[in-house]
Design a protein around this motif. Structure first.
Motif, PDB file in Angstrom:
ATOM      1  N   ARG A   1      -7.861  14.427   8.905  1.00 52.19           N
ATOM      2  CA  ARG A   1      -6.754  13.467   8.851  1.00 52.19           C
ATOM      3  C   ARG A   1      -7.120  12.326   7.901  1.00 52.19           C
ATOM      4  NH1 ARG A   1      -6.777  15.746  13.836  1.00 52.19           N
ATOM      5  NH2 ARG A   1      -4.878  15.848  15.078  1.00 52.19           N
ATOM      6  N   VAL A   2      -6.172  11.885   7.108  1.00 50.36           N
ATOM      7  CA  VAL A   2      -6.464  10.836   6.117  1.00 50.36           C
ATOM      8  C   VAL A   2      -6.823   9.520   6.820  1.00 50.36           C
ATOM      9  CG1 VAL A   2      -3.984  10.388   5.790  1.00 50.36           C
ATOM     10  CG2 VAL A   2      -5.588   9.669   4.040  1.00 50.36           C
TER      11      VAL A   2
ATOM     12  N   ARG B   1      -4.482  12.237  22.360  1.00 46.24           N
ATOM     13  CA  ARG B   1      -5.631  12.177  21.445  1.00 46.24           C
ATOM     14  C   ARG B   1      -5.959  10.715  21.143  1.00 46.24           C
ATOM     15  NH1 ARG B   1      -6.783  12.167  15.867  1.00 46.24           N
ATOM     16  NH2 ARG B   1      -8.659  13.307  15.321  1.00 46.24           N
TER      17      ARG B   1
ATOM     18  N   GLY C   1      -6.717   4.847  17.978  1.00 41.23           N
ATOM     19  CA  GLY C   1      -5.438   5.533  18.113  1.00 41.23           C
ATOM     20  C   GLY C   1      -5.258   5.994  19.550  1.00 41.23           C
TER      21      GLY C   1
ATOM     22  N   VAL D   1       3.663  -0.104  19.669  1.00 39.07           N
ATOM     23  CA  VAL D   1       3.730  -1.114  18.594  1.00 39.07           C
ATOM     24  C   VAL D   1       5.163  -1.466  18.189  1.00 39.07           C
ATOM     25  CG1 VAL D   1       3.002  -1.793  16.262  1.00 39.07           C
ATOM     26  CG2 VAL D   1       1.456  -0.446  17.714  1.00 39.07           C
ATOM     27  N   HIS D   2       5.929  -0.511  17.692  1.00 38.27           N
ATOM     28  CA  HIS D   2       7.265  -0.842  17.183  1.00 38.27           C
ATOM     29  C   HIS D   2       8.269  -1.102  18.298  1.00 38.27           C
ATOM     30  CE1 HIS D   2       5.781   0.959  13.491  1.00 38.27           C
ATOM     31  NE2 HIS D   2       5.440   2.009  14.213  1.00 38.27           N
TER      32      HIS D   2
ATOM     33  N   LEU E   1       8.131  -0.520   9.038  1.00 39.22           N
ATOM     34  CA  LEU E   1       6.880   0.229   9.169  1.00 39.22           C
ATOM     35  C   LEU E   1       7.172   1.560   9.859  1.00 39.22           C
ATOM     36  CD1 LEU E   1       3.821  -0.380   8.592  1.00 39.22           C
ATOM     37  CD2 LEU E   1       3.613  -0.788  11.030  1.00 39.22           C
TER      38      LEU E   1
ATOM     39  N   ARG F   1       6.906   5.558   8.594  1.00 35.00           N
ATOM     40  CA  ARG F   1       6.112   6.531   9.360  1.00 35.00           C
ATOM     41  C   ARG F   1       6.927   7.806   9.582  1.00 35.00           C
ATOM     42  NH1 ARG F   1       3.717   4.190  14.773  1.00 35.00           N
ATOM     43  NH2 ARG F   1       2.294   5.953  14.593  1.00 35.00           N
TER      44      ARG F   1
ATOM     45  N   TYR G   1       4.354  11.486   8.637  1.00 33.02           N
ATOM     46  CA  TYR G   1       3.596  12.351   9.548  1.00 33.02           C
ATOM     47  C   TYR G   1       3.841  13.835   9.301  1.00 33.02           C
ATOM     48  CZ  TYR G   1       1.861   8.279  12.000  1.00 33.02           C
ATOM     49  OH  TYR G   1       1.215   7.118  12.293  1.00 33.02           O
TER      50      TYR G   1
ATOM     51  N   THR H   1       2.039  14.829   6.078  1.00 24.28           N
ATOM     52  CA  THR H   1       0.585  14.998   6.133  1.00 24.28           C
ATOM     53  C   THR H   1       0.209  16.309   6.824  1.00 24.28           C
ATOM     54  OG1 THR H   1      -1.418  13.664   6.344  1.00 24.28           O
ATOM     55  CG2 THR H   1      -0.079  13.839   8.318  1.00 24.28           C
ATOM     56  N   GLN H   2       1.016  16.744   7.798  1.00 22.28           N
ATOM     57  CA  GLN H   2       0.687  18.014   8.484  1.00 22.28           C
ATOM     58  C   GLN H   2       0.839  19.196   7.527  1.00 22.28           C
ATOM     59  OE1 GLN H   2      -0.595  16.923  10.935  1.00 22.28           O
ATOM     60  NE2 GLN H   2       0.653  15.278  11.793  1.00 22.28           N
TER      61      GLN H   2
ATOM     62  N   ARG I   1      -2.503  19.280   5.877  1.00 21.62           N
ATOM     63  CA  ARG I   1      -3.604  19.465   6.824  1.00 21.62           C
ATOM     64  C   ARG I   1      -3.539  20.833   7.486  1.00 21.62           C
ATOM     65  NH1 ARG I   1      -5.099  17.838  11.785  1.00 21.62           N
ATOM     66  NH2 ARG I   1      -3.022  17.493  12.598  1.00 21.62           N
TER      67      ARG I   1
END
Ligand code: HDD
Length: 682
Positions: A73-74, A113, A132, A222-223, A355, A359, A363, A366-367, A370
């Motif tokens: 993961r980055v 996770r 996380g 958070v959001h 933000l 997102r 996500y 990136t998968q 990955r």
């Protein structure tokens, strides 16, 4: 209305069972199922000759090995996960139509996770970093992912800056140093040039950034998200996970030493607790703001660098999550799990937090890299427990065998293609927020106050917590080589608090600011770790014992510790059996060598009548280090000599006695307090 599939706490486990395999004791085969007669020697032309191309077994085995790794993961590369269950305390139907929250006692399987952010996959776990806290709820309406952190705010306000922030915090590209650390020039250069980071940097410099355990930290979505109920009414919502063990931290010197002594410290703690049946638990709390109150606060609800003070917007507890099962295979489950804040269910929607909006793109993207293509939802860990049907087809690694001719909308072949369903039948439809504006690349005026909440955070800390923040700033900035970065940071954080900035400046060779500071007096007591839950449960004591120990007393004390849920490990000069005064034995789990004082929450010094010089020296080291890390120390009989030798016998959290049972309860009390900050260390 179509009936929802039955989902219970075991649904995910039962689904995964179809994919599990136990290879033990089986005949070795190739991936084609061919039994092999030999697995140690490649096929050669003569015993001393070259390996032959024909050796399909060698080629298959080697090719698979050569391709074993996938991109890490980055961010959040270093992580650890477990399965569990979420139970709703009550129906939340008045706020959201999400079915997993609709009924008292309803149970939904989850997978969680935990991770550090900056370090690579093999980095140490007790570094100073955000953690996380990502939860996948396998609901009857599809997967819902709450992809949060252990801090309620973030570094930046707009997702377009995320690559910049991550490039700044990661190891510097010209020499790839430092690993898993924010204490370097590029991060702090980013900070002083992006002052929206002020609030989050206060959290990062605080004890929250070095959690004692994944089990002892809170989580935050958070959001601002939205809850939408069946009538279509929307409320803003923030999600909070509250650990039932409270939020507890390490001290910085200890955290750095653990990183060497046990780089797996946090995952080991999680894994062991679950194996031992000490299941970690969090309550889920929500903060709710009606749409009409959107502009009522002195911060913008859409700004992810702001928290919602609990004192103003109370947290309602709505359910409990328990992690009760470790994974069977870390790669298949923990590494391949794919979270995404955009995995939502009806009743949960988004706000315009810029933000969060960014997102929602990143996500899935990136998968694809990955997990090598668009079929990652078919991996066992990612599969919803409810059926899924659409016209998406093919792609690398496709497993589903879609029957039929039609893979498009619309079609006149009868009953041929999956069709959208109405909202009333459970179809997701987006909240119809009215939006009106010009296309601009800009920051809203209402996002411009970068310091008030940073000061509120500072104001909410107790003196030891403030001390730790000053020390953390001094460490981090002290590692920066450029003096203008140190100066810039002092100037920036003067806006948070003058005394804090002055203290840091002195430590790092910068001229302390003479004036400035903040006039914000607001505090949120809930932010101080002094006000968290305190419990002795699952705390680990290192018991230093030698032969000839006072058997009756020690065994009683250990029994009482266990009765309070405290765990212990016996440490001595050698491993194996040690004999007490009455001939009863106790087994030493560790030698002074194979463990370390930093790996315990408390030390109990017992010793024995004839300890060697080495034992005495090591015991003094264990006690000294535990003392410097503000940990509880207990000593009885022969063990007391080390307290006296170190002149610490009357210090807070140091419990010495000859009378057994009183000692045990005072020691448990000292353990419950977690750390004893009011000690005279020097
Ligand atoms: Fe993120 C992973 C949490 C902002 C882009 N993020 C990731 C993980 C967590 C978070 C817990 C690890 C998930 C796992 O265990 O697999 N991220 C957050 C929080 C944020 C946040 C709480 C702010 C409130 N993230 C954020 C932004 C972006 C990303 C603004 C980009 C626009 N995050 C990613 C990512 C990752 C990721 C690059 C890396 C691996 C992955 O997604 O699956 O897409």
């Amino acid at each position: 209305m179509a009936k929802s599939p039955e989902v219970n706490e075991n649904s995910k486990d039962e689904q995964l069972e179809q994919y599990r395999t136990d290879d033990s004791g089986k005949s070795l085969t190739t991936n084609q199922g061919l039994k092999m007669a030999e697995d140690e020697f490649s096929l050669k032309a003569g015993e001393r000759g070259p390996t032959l191309m024909e050796d399909f077994h060698f080629r298959e085995k080697m090719t698979h090995f050569d391709h074993e790794r996938i991109p890490e993961r980055v961010v959040h590369a270093r992580g650890y996960a477990a399965h569990g269950v979420f139970e709703a305390y009550d129906s939340l139907e008045h706020l959201t139509k999400a079915k997993f929250l609709s009924e008292k006692g309803k149970k939904t399987p989850v997978f969680v996770r935990f991770s550090t952010v900056a370090g690579s996959k093999g980095s140490a776990e007790t570094v100073r970093d955000v953690r996380g806290f990502a939860t996948k709820f396998y609901t009857e309406e599809g997967n819902y992912d709450l992809v949060g952190n252990n801090m309620p705010v973030f570094f930046i306000q707009d997702a377009i800056k995320f690559p910049d922030f991550v490039h700044a915090v990661k190891p510097e590209p010209h020499n790839e140093m430092p690993q898993a650390a924010s204490a370097h020039d590029t991060l702090w250069d980013f900070v002083i040039n992006n002052q929206e980071t002020a609030h989050m940097m206060m959290w990062l410099m605080s004890d929250r950034a070095i959690p004692r355990s994944f089990r002892m930290m809170d989580g935050f979505g958070v959001h601002a998200f939205r809850f939408v109920n069946a009538e279509g009414k929307s409320h803003f919502v923030k999600f909070n996970w509250k650990s039932t063990l409270g939020t507890h931290s390490l001290v910085w010197d200890e955290a750095q030493k653990i990183a060497g002594k046990d780089p797996d410290f946090n995952r080991r703690d999680l894994y062991d607790s679950i194996e031992q049946g000490d299941f970690p638990e969090w309550e889920l709390g929500v903060q709710i703001v009606p749409e009409d109150d959107e502009y009522k606060f002195d911060f913008d609800l859409l700004d992810a660098t702001k928290l919602w003070p609990q004192e103003e917007i109370p947290i309602q507890i709505i359910g409990k999550m328990t992690l009760n099962r470790n994974v069977d295979n870390v790669f298949a489950e923990t590494e391949q799990v794919a979270f995404h804040p955009g995995h939502v269910v009806p009743g949960i929607d988004f706000s315009n937090d810029p933000l969060l909006q960014g997102r929602l793109f990143s996500y899935t993207d990136t998968q694809l890299l990955r997990l090598n293509g668009p079929n990652f939802h078919e991996l066992p860990i990612n599969r919803p427990v409810c059926p899924f049907h659409n016209n998406q087809r093919d792609g690398v690694g496709r497993q589903t065998i879609n029957k039929g001719r039609v893979s498009y909308q619309k079609s006149s072949f009868t009953n041929s293609t999956p069709a959208p369903v109405s909202e009333a039948e459970g179809g997701y439809s987006h909240y119809q927020e009215k939006v009106d504006g010009r296309k601009v690349r800009a920051r809203s005026e209402s996002f411009n106050d970068h310091f008030s909440q940073a000061t509120m955070f500072w104001n909410s800390m107790t003196s030891p917590e403030k001390e730790h923040i000053i020390e953390a700033f001094s460490f981090e900035l002290g590692k920066c080589q450029e003096s203008w970065i140190r100066e810039g940071a002092v100037e920036m954080f003067t806006n948070v608090n003058l005394e804090m900035a002055q203290a840091v400046a002195k430590n790092i060779g910068v001229a302390p600011p003479a004036s400035g500071g903040s006039n914000v007096t607001k505090a949120s007591p809930a932010l101080s770790l002094e006000n968290t839950v305190k419990s002795p449960a699952t705390r680990k004591v290192g018991v230093l014992i030698d032969n000839g120990f006072n058997e009756e007393e020690v065994l009683n004390v250990l029994k009482e510790l266990q009765a309070k849920g405290v765990q212990y490990e016996v440490v001595s000069e050698m491993q194996g059996e040690l004999k007490g005064t009455g001939g009863k034995g106790i087994t030493a789990d560790h030698t002074f060598n194979t463990t370390d004082p930093v790996l315990y929450d408390a030390i109990y010094a017992v010793g024995g009548p004839d300890v060697s010089r080495k034992f005495a020296k090591e015991a003094a080291r264990y006690i000294g280090e535990a003392f410097d890390h503000y940990k509880p120390i207990g000593a009885t009989h022969d063990g007391q000599q080390w307290l006296e030798a170190a002149y610490i016998e009357n210090q807070p959290g140091v419990v010495a006695a000859t009378a057994g049972s009183e000692f045990a309860s005072s020691f448990v009390e000292a353990i419950t307090a977690h750390r004893h900050w009011n000690r005279q260390i020097d």
